[in-house]
Scaffold this motif. Structure first.
Motif, PDB file in Angstrom:
ATOM      1  N   UNK A   1       0.827  -1.205   0.000  1.00  0.00           N
ATOM      2  CA  UNK A   1       0.000   0.000   0.000  1.00  0.00           C
ATOM      3  C   UNK A   1       0.867   1.263   0.000  1.00  0.00           C
ATOM      4  N   UNK A   2       2.138   1.101   0.355  1.00  0.00           N
ATOM      5  CA  UNK A   2       3.049   2.234   0.317  1.00  0.00           C
ATOM      6  C   UNK A   2       3.197   2.757  -1.124  1.00  0.00           C
ATOM      7  N   UNK A   3       3.050   1.876  -2.112  1.00  0.00           N
ATOM      8  CA  UNK A   3       3.087   2.315  -3.508  1.00  0.00           C
ATOM      9  C   UNK A   3       1.961   3.305  -3.779  1.00  0.00           C
TER      10      UNK A   3
ATOM     11  N   UNK B   1      -6.314   4.685  -3.171  1.00  0.00           N
ATOM     12  CA  UNK B   1      -6.936   3.360  -3.113  1.00  0.00           C
ATOM     13  C   UNK B   1      -5.919   2.344  -2.598  1.00  0.00           C
ATOM     14  N   UNK B   2      -6.368   1.287  -1.915  1.00  0.00           N
ATOM     15  CA  UNK B   2      -5.446   0.200  -1.572  1.00  0.00           C
ATOM     16  C   UNK B   2      -4.763  -0.330  -2.831  1.00  0.00           C
ATOM     17  N   UNK B   3      -3.508  -0.659  -2.706  1.00  0.00           N
ATOM     18  CA  UNK B   3      -2.709  -1.093  -3.848  1.00  0.00           C
ATOM     19  C   UNK B   3      -3.342  -2.296  -4.544  1.00  0.00           C
ATOM     20  N   UNK B   4      -3.870  -3.240  -3.751  1.00  0.00           N
ATOM     21  CA  UNK B   4      -4.477  -4.445  -4.337  1.00  0.00           C
ATOM     22  C   UNK B   4      -5.665  -4.080  -5.202  1.00  0.00           C
ATOM     23  N   UNK B   5      -6.439  -3.061  -4.820  1.00  0.00           N
ATOM     24  CA  UNK B   5      -7.590  -2.633  -5.621  1.00  0.00           C
ATOM     25  C   UNK B   5      -7.125  -2.062  -6.957  1.00  0.00           C
TER      26      UNK B   5
ATOM     27  N   UNK C   1      -7.950  -3.481 -10.700  1.00  0.00           N
ATOM     28  CA  UNK C   1      -8.532  -2.632 -11.745  1.00  0.00           C
ATOM     29  C   UNK C   1      -7.665  -2.670 -13.009  1.00  0.00           C
ATOM     30  N   UNK C   2      -6.353  -2.531 -12.832  1.00  0.00           N
ATOM     31  CA  UNK C   2      -5.466  -2.526 -13.987  1.00  0.00           C
ATOM     32  C   UNK C   2      -5.387  -3.904 -14.651  1.00  0.00           C
ATOM     33  N   UNK C   3      -5.504  -4.940 -13.832  1.00  0.00           N
ATOM     34  CA  UNK C   3      -5.481  -6.292 -14.386  1.00  0.00           C
ATOM     35  C   UNK C   3      -6.678  -6.514 -15.311  1.00  0.00           C
ATOM     36  N   UNK C   4      -7.855  -6.074 -14.883  1.00  0.00           N
ATOM     37  CA  UNK C   4      -9.040  -6.244 -15.710  1.00  0.00           C
ATOM     38  C   UNK C   4      -8.877  -5.512 -17.042  1.00  0.00           C
ATOM     39  N   UNK C   5      -8.371  -4.277 -16.992  1.00  0.00           N
ATOM     40  CA  UNK C   5      -8.183  -3.513 -18.220  1.00  0.00           C
ATOM     41  C   UNK C   5      -7.121  -4.160 -19.107  1.00  0.00           C
TER      42      UNK C   5
END
Length: 926
Positions: free
Chosen positions: A824-826, A840-844, A848-852
């Motif tokens: 989350x530091x990213x 946003x939490x890094x995992x979220x 999102x980017x993975x889906x795109x």
């Protein structure tokens, strides 16, 4: 399949899980792997069941036995020793083999012949070849080093009790005692003592890794802070500058960490495969059941081998280690070191009565480490006797959960006892009378010369009760929101910030809690404890009292209580409920499935789920519900059940599982069938049949859907009667101006640091040089930055930064209540540098980017990713979310390895795999 064959198959399986290659001696190939196990290897005394080779050298032997020999496994140690000393065919060296195992399919015992006075011990699983190879390179074993290499302890800056604890522990370890208990009073510095031992075990004992085990996230945070603040006596650097300390917030254990801090809940999750309930890490095991909703056994995890930790330090060890989670301690081959201020009989028994240091509360008061206390009693008529609300009275009725009120007439006379106060009935006059009496006593008798209210902690029964107390305190004292605040995990305001202010600032003067700071949290300026709830556990009560015992010098006390004269000399326990006189026990909760809804338990029993956990959990819920229901609800349930009360429904379930009762039923059944049986001759089948018969009888009423509905409706519809018309409304307590200023200061410190050190730290260079170096971000870069930020004087943890942004830029911050990950530091960096408009939490963001990316990639390919490939891509995406990147080596981690590892991924993607990983690293992270 014979028992011997079955045992051999299980042994083979466990060896393969640990990374060994198994061969028959006629097809021996010692170059096949680092670790090779050869079956039926010939020796001059006959074939050995298994001989272990590491790096082509014979190093150990396994004597295999069938499973029913497990209880007598130690008698085979002589046979194992004979094979270890025998001449192995084709082996030139005649030196006895070092590593000796005796094993069945279920039990493994191990002896290291290089130890002083070699002694076998039971271990959960076979060791990996890598650790045996590492041990072979060391001139002495860990046990030998503990016996000979520990230098005298420097005693400067240590209390006598701390010196006794460290030296006593090291003497115990030198004697190879596997478990040791350190009993030190609250405030005597248990954690500081433990860190002193950890430092010496790492530096002089040659320990590889140590687990510091806690049972709440709050205690884990405190332990991490103490490790960061600790300076060893023989080195001017901080502990965290010398050794890597990791506080686990994910299943990944840093291979470079020498100290891991974890809750026992999280470690159980890692080893059992049970998804962790994040909120469970925040709750005190004294107040909730310790068994997760679906009990699973710990199983071997190749990413977390049994030899991973040399020592496990168990903080407040009396609370969480006796039931299902004890498996965590059984799993690792490590010395167990317990720390507690309030041991009980179970604690002494678990640690084999090996008490290496004992420093009681009375000793600590005599030494001036802690302060004594006085008891001031407050008794009121309603507290002692209860009261009665007459029929036809117009009063408020308040929903327990939402606190919504309705104005209605009472239908019947409602008498309530003191036990029902603040449960089925709330009497604001009773709360006000106690608070007024406390105020008067403190100002005129207890601390008559104080100009400000001494720091006071009030223990409430529930969060709802805490809200009622807070409203009354503010009213009685004529003060605002900042004067009195709630410190619980359910508070809307950040509990850590409120606790820090309570400890260090003028306000709040009074804090109200249910269980968050009942144990393990130091608030040195506390001078008054008000008990408005009873406590049945003696150990928990002692822990709660311990919040007030910490000593404090004059400067420290006057910093928050300016009119105090001199140092803190004592604290006062104000008993408003008879807690000092009530009977204390060490009973454990019946609840086995705390996360399963009552209606689901009822339905499960009706559908035939009759396991002990389900039956006992339903019994516990019914007995608790019986205490909360009014007479009308009780009557409706009794009618639907055919005359059985709610309490009896629960009690019958418990009685059904009584072992003595099961035996009696089995004997009676046998007698009715004309079979002569005694308790000793009853078969397992007869006992099981008797158990099932008794449970079926107790569970029979729940077959009636009308009863199930009535019970669930009663749970949902129960209300509190408010025995007063002038009750304060619950108001939201927003962040104070001081807290807002502190958050802004935290953010400014973070921003300044980023600007000043952009050229020094790789992770900062990555972001300041957008967009051309996106593919270079790594977990190590983020970890390094995290360590820099976490060091004094900044102490900027990811959690602290996220909370600060949530206060200052509330609308732009998401996932405030989520468990923070290091990655989350990213997201924090991107938000601070203005690269993202929302936090946003890094995992979220990765999701999102993975889906795109996946959508775009499929659209551009002649053939879209297959469902199996997509499943693997999601696994890789999840790894990136927790580690910032994916590489070939990462396929050894549990989630990826468990799905088939690198070999399976290569089958699915072929030569495209490396390109896909590079693309995901570039697209999902930056």
């Amino acid at each position: 399949m014979t028992p011997e064959t079955k045992a051999r198959l299980l042994i083979d399986q466990k060896l393969e899980q640990a990374g060994w290659i198994i061969q028959d001696y006629r097809q021996i190939n010692l170059g096949a792997a680092l670790g090779v196990v050869v079956r039926e290897y010939p020796t001059d005394t006959g074939p050995a069941d298994y001989v272990l080779f590491v790096d082509r050298q014979a190093v150990g032997v396994i004597e295999a036995k069938k499973d029913n020999a497990g209880e007598n496994l130690t008698v085979t140690e002589t046979q194992t020793g004979r094979y270890a000393s025998a001449q192995l065919k084709w082996r030139k060296d005649s030196t006895p083999l070092r590593f000796l195992y005796e094993a069945t399919g279920q039990i493994i015992r191990f002896t290291d012949n290089a130890d002083p006075a070699p002694r076998s011990r039971e271990i959960f699983h076979f060791y990996t070849p890598q650790i045996l190879a590492e041990w072979l390179t060391q001139p002495q074993t860990l046990r030998a080093r503990l016996a000979t290499h520990m230098p005298p302890l420097p005693e400067q800056n240590l209390r006598d009790c701390q010196v006794d604890a460290v030296t006593g522990l090291e003497a115990s370890l030198a004697l190879n005692k596997p478990r040791a208990l350190v009993h030190m009073a609250t405030g005597a510095g248990k954690t500081f003592t433990a860190i002193t031992s950890v430092y010496r075990l790492l530096k002089f004992g040659g320990a590889k890794r140590i687990l510091f085990l806690v049972d709440t996230r709050n205690l884990g945070k405190q332990a991490q802070q103490e490790f960061m603040a600790y300076t060893p006596p023989d080195d001017g650097r901080k502990f965290t500058e010398l050794y890597n300390v990791q506080r686990l917030a994910s299943p990944h254990i840093d291979p470079h960490a020498q100290v891991c801090i974890s809750t026992i809940q999280r470690m159980y999750s890692i080893l059992s495969g049970e998804p962790i309930d994040e909120s469970a890490e925040d709750l005190s095991p004294n107040e909730i059941a310790q068994t997760p909703s679906q009990a699973k056994l710990v199983r071997y995890n190749a990413a977390v081998p049994v030899e991973l930790f040399d020592f496990i330090i168990i903080d407040e060890c009396h609370r969480s280690i006796y039931n299902l989670w004890k498996q965590v301690l059984d799993y690792f081959d490590a010395y167990l070191i317990g720390l507690t201020a309030t041991p009980d009989k179970r604690t002494y028994g678990f640690f084999n009565q090996n008490i290496v240091a004992e420093y009681s509360y009375e000793d600590s008061v005599a030494d001036g480490v802690n302060v004594g206390y006085d008891v001031f009693e407050i008794e009121t008529e309603v507290t002692q006797k209860g009261a009665e609300v007459k029929a036809k009275e117009w009063v408020d009725h308040r929903d327990r959960a939402t606190r919504a009120k309705r104005w209605a007439e009472t239908e019947d006379d409602t008498a309530y006892t003191s036990k029902e106060l603040d449960k089925s009935v709330v009497n604001p006059s009773q709360i006000r009378t106690v608070i007024t009496a406390m105020k008067r006593a403190v100002e005129t008798q207890i601390f008559p010369n104080r100009k400000e209210t001494p720091k006071t902690l009030i223990f409430a029964k529930t969060d709802s009760h805490a809200d009622d107390i807070i409203n009354t305190v503010r009213e009685v004292y004529g003060q605002g929101n900042a004067f009195c605040k709630k410190v619980t995990y359910k508070a809307e305001e950040d509990p850590d910030s409120v606790l820090a202010a309570f400890r260090n600032d003028f306000n709040p003067r009074i804090a109200v809690t249910v269980d968050m700071i009942a144990t393990g949290t130091d608030v040195k300026p506390l001078e008054v404890l008000l008990f408005m709830r009873d406590v049945r556990s003696r150990g928990y009560y002692e822990q709660m009292k311990g919040r007030g015992v910490r000593s404090l010098d004059a400067d420290g006390l006057q910093r928050v209580s300016g009119s105090a004269e001199g140092a803190k000399t004592h604290f006062v326990l104000i008993d408003a409920v008879g807690v000092e006189k009530s009977l204390k026990t060490e009973s454990r909760p019946l609840e086995r499935k705390p996360n399963l809804a009552l209606k689901d338990l009822l339905q499960g029993v009706a559908m035939g789920h009759r396991d002990d956990d389900t039956v006992l959990s339903l019994a516990n819920r019914l007995i608790r519900l019986a205490k909360l229901l009014d007479a009308k609800a009780q009557a409706r349930i009794e009618k639907a059940s055919g005359g059985i009360s709610t309490r009896e429904l629960g009690k019958n379930l418990i009685t059904a599982l009584d072992p003595d009762g099961i035996i009696r039923t089995a004997l009676n059944t046998a007698e009715a069938q004309g079979i002569t049986r005694s308790e000793e001759t009853l078969t397992e089948e007869e006992l099981t049949a008797a158990r099932n018969q008794r449970v079926a009888q107790a569970a029979a009423p729940f077959d009636n859907p009308a009863l199930r509905d009535e019970i669930d409706n009663a749970r949902r519809e129960r209300e509190q009667i408010i025995d007063h018309i002038n009750l304060d409304q619950v108001s939201f307590a927003g962040f104070s101006a001081q807290a807002q200023a502190q958050a802004e200061k935290t953010i400014q410190t973070f921003t300044d640091y980023l600007q000043q050190h952009q050229d020094e730290i790789a992770a900062l260079g990555f972001f300041y040089n957008q967009p051309y170096q996106r593919r270079t971000i790594t977990f190590d870069m983020i970890d390094t930055l995290h360590q820099h930020l976490g060091q004094p004087p900044m102490m900027l943890t990811t959690e602290k930064l996220w909370a600060a942004y949530a206060r200052v830029k509330e609308g732009a911050v998401k996932g405030v209540n989520r468990q923070r990950q290091l990655t989350d530091l990213v997201s924090l960096l991107r938000f601070a540098l203005g690269l993202d408009a929302e936090l946003h939490p890094f995992a979220d963001e990765v999701d999102k980017r993975f889906q795109a990316w996946a959508f775009r990639h499929n659209a551009q390919r002649a053939t879209a990713f297959s469902p199996e490939q997509m499943q693997w891509l999601r696994l890789m995406k999840d790894h990136i979310a927790s580690s910032c990147s994916i590489a070939r080596d990462d396929f050894d981690y549990a989630e990826l390895a468990g799905a088939g590892g690198l070999q399976k991924a290569w089958q699915l993607f072929g030569h495209e795999l490396d390109g896909v990983m590079d693309e995901m690293n570039r697209e999902l992270v930056a």
